[in-house]
Design a protein around this motif. Structure first.
Motif, PDB file in Angstrom:
ATOM      1  N   ASP A 377     -58.949  72.948  23.581  1.00 50.15           N
ATOM      2  CA  ASP A 377     -60.181  72.637  24.310  1.00 50.15           C
ATOM      3  C   ASP A 377     -61.044  73.861  24.548  1.00 50.15           C
ATOM      4  OD1 ASP A 377     -57.753  70.863  25.733  1.00 50.15           O
ATOM      5  OD2 ASP A 377     -59.520  69.723  25.089  1.00 50.15           O
ATOM      6  N   GLY A 378     -60.625  74.999  24.011  1.00 54.10           N
ATOM      7  CA  GLY A 378     -61.408  76.208  24.207  1.00 54.10           C
ATOM      8  C   GLY A 378     -60.661  77.440  23.752  1.00 54.10           C
ATOM      9  N   THR A 410     -72.366  81.100  22.143  1.00 52.10           N
ATOM     10  CA  THR A 410     -73.310  80.564  21.164  1.00 52.10           C
ATOM     11  C   THR A 410     -72.581  79.776  20.083  1.00 52.10           C
ATOM     12  OG1 THR A 410     -74.882  82.354  21.550  1.00 52.10           O
ATOM     13  CG2 THR A 410     -75.074  81.168  19.466  1.00 52.10           C
ATOM     14  N   GLU A 411     -71.461  80.304  19.590  1.00 52.78           N
ATOM     15  CA  GLU A 411     -70.706  79.657  18.522  1.00 52.78           C
ATOM     16  C   GLU A 411     -69.996  78.396  19.003  1.00 52.78           C
ATOM     17  OE1 GLU A 411     -69.418  78.780  14.873  1.00 52.78           O
ATOM     18  OE2 GLU A 411     -70.585  80.618  15.228  1.00 52.78           O
ATOM     19  N   PHE A 412     -69.373  78.456  20.169  1.00 60.70           N
ATOM     20  CA  PHE A 412     -68.569  77.332  20.648  1.00 60.70           C
ATOM     21  C   PHE A 412     -69.398  76.284  21.384  1.00 60.70           C
ATOM     22  CE2 PHE A 412     -65.110  80.132  19.626  1.00 60.70           C
ATOM     23  CZ  PHE A 412     -64.028  79.289  19.384  1.00 60.70           C
ATOM     24  N   GLY A 413     -70.556  76.673  21.903  1.00 57.34           N
ATOM     25  CA  GLY A 413     -71.392  75.721  22.605  1.00 57.34           C
ATOM     26  C   GLY A 413     -70.851  75.331  23.966  1.00 57.34           C
ATOM     27  N   SER A 414     -71.440  74.297  24.536  1.00 57.07           N
ATOM     28  CA  SER A 414     -71.115  73.912  25.916  1.00 57.07           C
ATOM     29  C   SER A 414     -69.938  72.954  26.012  1.00 57.07           C
ATOM     30  CB  SER A 414     -72.338  73.275  26.578  1.00 57.07           C
ATOM     31  OG  SER A 414     -72.750  72.118  25.850  1.00 57.07           O
ATOM     32  N   ASN A 415     -69.476  72.424  24.894  1.00 56.97           N
ATOM     33  CA  ASN A 415     -68.391  71.450  24.951  1.00 56.97           C
ATOM     34  C   ASN A 415     -67.010  72.078  24.946  1.00 56.97           C
ATOM     35  OD1 ASN A 415     -70.158  69.247  24.988  1.00 56.97           O
ATOM     36  ND2 ASN A 415     -70.287  69.195  22.748  1.00 56.97           N
ATOM     37  N   TYR A 416     -66.935  73.381  24.712  1.00 57.59           N
ATOM     38  CA  TYR A 416     -65.668  74.094  24.734  1.00 57.59           C
ATOM     39  C   TYR A 416     -65.606  75.021  25.953  1.00 57.59           C
ATOM     40  CZ  TYR A 416     -64.216  72.906  19.933  1.00 57.59           C
ATOM     41  OH  TYR A 416     -63.797  72.267  18.805  1.00 57.59           O
ATOM     42  N   LEU A 417     -64.401  75.254  26.432  1.00 58.53           N
ATOM     43  CA  LEU A 417     -64.176  76.285  27.436  1.00 58.53           C
ATOM     44  C   LEU A 417     -64.118  77.647  26.745  1.00 58.53           C
ATOM     45  CD1 LEU A 417     -61.373  74.538  29.509  1.00 58.53           C
ATOM     46  CD2 LEU A 417     -63.707  75.003  30.309  1.00 58.53           C
ATOM     47  N   VAL A 418     -64.778  78.638  27.327  1.00 59.87           N
ATOM     48  CA  VAL A 418     -64.709  80.014  26.843  1.00 59.87           C
ATOM     49  C   VAL A 418     -64.397  80.891  28.047  1.00 59.87           C
ATOM     50  CG1 VAL A 418     -65.878  81.899  25.648  1.00 59.87           C
ATOM     51  CG2 VAL A 418     -66.413  79.531  25.034  1.00 59.87           C
ATOM     52  N   THR A 419     -63.234  81.541  28.050  1.00 59.09           N
ATOM     53  CA  THR A 419     -62.773  82.318  29.204  1.00 59.09           C
ATOM     54  C   THR A 419     -62.274  83.681  28.735  1.00 59.09           C
ATOM     55  OG1 THR A 419     -60.466  81.564  29.129  1.00 59.09           O
ATOM     56  CG2 THR A 419     -62.046  80.153  30.287  1.00 59.09           C
ATOM     57  N   ALA A 420     -61.940  84.543  29.694  1.00 58.09           N
ATOM     58  CA  ALA A 420     -61.424  85.872  29.365  1.00 58.09           C
ATOM     59  C   ALA A 420     -60.443  86.341  30.418  1.00 58.09           C
ATOM     60  CB  ALA A 420     -62.562  86.878  29.232  1.00 58.09           C
ATOM     61  N   ALA A 421     -59.353  86.949  29.974  1.00 57.28           N
ATOM     62  CA  ALA A 421     -58.449  87.675  30.863  1.00 57.28           C
ATOM     63  C   ALA A 421     -58.949  89.106  30.951  1.00 57.28           C
ATOM     64  CB  ALA A 421     -57.026  87.642  30.317  1.00 57.28           C
TER      65      ALA A 421
END
Length: 610
Positions: A377-378, A410-421
């Motif tokens: 999911d991301g 930009t690549e994953f868009g708003s439908n994916y979760l994008v996070t960082a540790a």
């Protein structure tokens, strides 16, 4: 290879604490009773002008256990406690009283416990009393607390109820009653050694423990926990509005023998919201699958599989990815993110930062591989560390992390979760200051702030210190190396509190050759560990070296000549309260296999955030 990070040792500078020693416990002992002594001290750990953070520390300086404590003080008009943790704090006008929680009232000789609070105003406490007297180290009658009852057994489990039974606790003055705790919260007090809990939800996981109370109203330690899943149920249990995320390690299926199904058998799957699958590698500036056998080829038998169905030789997907697919079918609320990098694999990010668009495209191609596109999911990025040094040093510049984050969004868009540790180095000029974490946060759903591994046997001679302090404390080896300072710094850089998750380690760090039971002692090297010297899982330490005290919101343990620090269900509960008071988005942990077989640490996170 692991998510854990090492923050370099730095000199403590510029941190001024207000230490106010006060006087003693009164309760004068009769000649026939054992006596002990104790002190209470106060420190102002943070000050932001209109408010501050304060901390009280109660220490048993005698030779006999203390069963409970009660600290009182006066604040001048205009100064007040606004929130507190690790104690129940009340007031009558300007007079304030703090009483121990059910789990931190007992102090062995030499042990100490701290509780903290946020305050408004600028005043300092006066007229301290500890258990009714002054706070400088007088005597108080010693009365041993009850023993732990036996671990409960469960029977007569239905859709909505379960019967619990346990063996009796012992006490020198007799047992008065028992508190029954469900997922860490008291649900009943009974005088017998059995209890039937009704009104439960069908198809739901619960964890039960029991505490005894003696005729002097002292509570003893909790029993072992029993996991119970009620029958029936077609819907998932609620998980609340906070993120509860755990890391699942790709390599854990080997020596650790930890598999996706363990999330089900431990009861943890129903108590989390997200899983980070760790780690994908970063090679030549691109995302790649690391161990392809563990990820999508390893075959599972029926009894090893989440679904109870054996893998076949010709099915298109096996391994961890297929097991995660089955887990999501059983627990549809769980979201899975593919985490890339980590301590060992962060070297590739420097090249990725040179062409962020190409990096982002490569990551999406891995996540959306048609063999497992429904699993993830991301994406989570664990870069240790942008424009700073980890296993290797990066010099890509202050803005590189922001630019990379923008490319991923930009690549994953708003439908994916994008996070960082990210780093939790809250020191002045430290790793948080090295990159634009504030600017990057606009492109990310949240940060997993790695608020652990501050101190450890990578400094072989010590001083001993907790590896995951929630707050600073007098004698901490490095200023800014604590969760509160890290979170405060990130907030000051414009990161919204709801985008910050507090990190919890499901392991301890320890030294050997230690002669001092309290923090700050010297050492000769790393304590022995199952997989790595100086590191041990909580599930091992809770029995091999039980906690003997707490400091800065976390536990420490001294056994033989070894000194360990780690979080327990009790300290995790307090940290979750702190996280909620700070408005954080939730918590995450490294990593599932360090927990007990019945998932007691996951239960503490879930219960603390609900």
């Amino acid at each position: 290879m692991r998510l854990r990070h090492r923050l370099g040792q730095r000199a403590v500078a510029g941190l001024t604490t207000l230490l106010l020693p006060f006087a003693a416990l009164v309760g004068l002992a009769s000649p026939a009773s054992a006596a002990t002594s104790a002190t209470a001290t106060y420190a102002k750990t943070q000050d932001w002008g209109s408010g501050f953070e304060g901390k009280w520390t109660v220490k048993n300086t005698g030779t006999t256990a203390i069963s409970s404590w009660n600290v009182e003080w006066d604040f001048p008009s205009g100064t007040a406690v606004t929130s507190a943790w690790d104690a129940d704090v009340t007031n009558s006008g300007t007079h304030w009283t703090a009483k121990n929680k059910s789990w931190n009232g007992s102090l062995a000789p030499g042990a100490s416990v701290s509780f903290g609070f946020n305050g408004s105003g600028t005043g300092s406490p006066a007229n301290c009393k500890l258990n009714g007297g002054s706070c400088d180290g007088g005597s108080v009658p010693g009365d041993a607390a009850p023993s732990a009852p036996g671990t409960p057994t469960a029977s007569a489990v239905t859709n909505t109820s379960v019967k619990l039974s346990w063996s009796a606790a012992t006490d020198d003055k007799g047992i008065k009653n028992y508190d029954v705790l469900r997922d860490g919260a008291k649900v009943a007090t009974v005088t017998t050694t059995s209890y039937t809990n009704t009104g439960l939800t069908a198809g739901t996981d619960y964890s039960y423990t029991v505490q005894a109370r003696d005729t002097a109203d002292q509570t003893g330690p909790a029993s072992g926990a029993v996991a119970v899943r009620t029958t029936g149920g077609t819907t998932e249990p609620p998980t609340g509005d906070k993120v509860k995320l755990g890391y699942f390690t790709e390599w854990g299926v080997y020596g650790r023998n930890y598999h996706v199904k363990n999330l089900v058998t431990s009861g943890s799957a129903s108590k989390i919201t997200h899983i980070n699958y760790a780690f994908g590698n970063v090679k030549d500036g691109k995302c790649v699958v690391d161990d392809t056998y563990a990820a999508y080829d390893k075959a599972y038998t029926a009894d090893q599989s989440v679904s109870g169905t054996a893998d076949t030789w010709d099915q298109p997907l096996r391994g961890n990815f297929n097991q995660l697919r089955q887990l999501k079918a059983k627990y549809p609320h769980i979201k899975v993110l593919y985490s890339f990098g980590g301590w060992t694999y962060s070297g590739g990010f420097t090249q990725a930062a040179a062409n962020p668009a190409a990096f982002a495209a490569s990551c999406k191609a891995v996540v959306e591989d048609p063999r497992w596109a429904d699993v993830f999911d991301g994406i989570d990025i664990d870069w240790e560390y942008p424009n700073a040094c980890g296993l290797t040093c990066d010099t890509s510049g202050f803005s590189s992390f922001k630019t990379l984050s923008q490319a991923l969004r930009t690549e994953f868009g708003s439908n994916y979760l994008v996070t960082a540790a990210i780093t939790a180095d809250g020191s002045s000029g430290g790793k948080i200051d090295a990159a634009d974490y504030g600017g990057a946060s606009a492109s990310l759903d949240w940060y997993n702030v790695m608020t652990y591994d501050y101190f450890g046997a990578f400094d072989a001679d010590g001083p001993t210190a907790p590896h995951s302090p929630l707050t600073s404390y007098a004698g901490i080896p490095a200023a800014g190396f604590n969760s509160a300072d890290a979170i405060a710094k990130l907030k000051s850089k414009g990161v919204p509190a709801k985008k910050l998750l507090l990190g919890i380690g499901f392991y301890g760090r320890g030294w050997t050759g230690v002669t001092q039971s309290t923090p700050g002692g010297s050492a000769t090297g790393a304590a022995p560990g199952t997989y790595e010297a100086g590191i041990e899982d909580y599930k091992v330490l809770k029995n091999s070296c039980p906690a003997t005290g707490t400091i800065a919101g976390t536990a420490y343990a001294y056994c033989g000549n070894n000194w360990w620090s780690y979080d327990t269900p009790a300290t995790i509960g307090s940290k979750m309260t702190w996280a909620k008071n700070q408005g954080l988005g939730g918590a995450f942990f490294w990593e599932f296999s360090g927990d007990t077989s019945n998932g007691e640490l996951v239960s503490a996170i879930n219960g603390g955030l609900n």
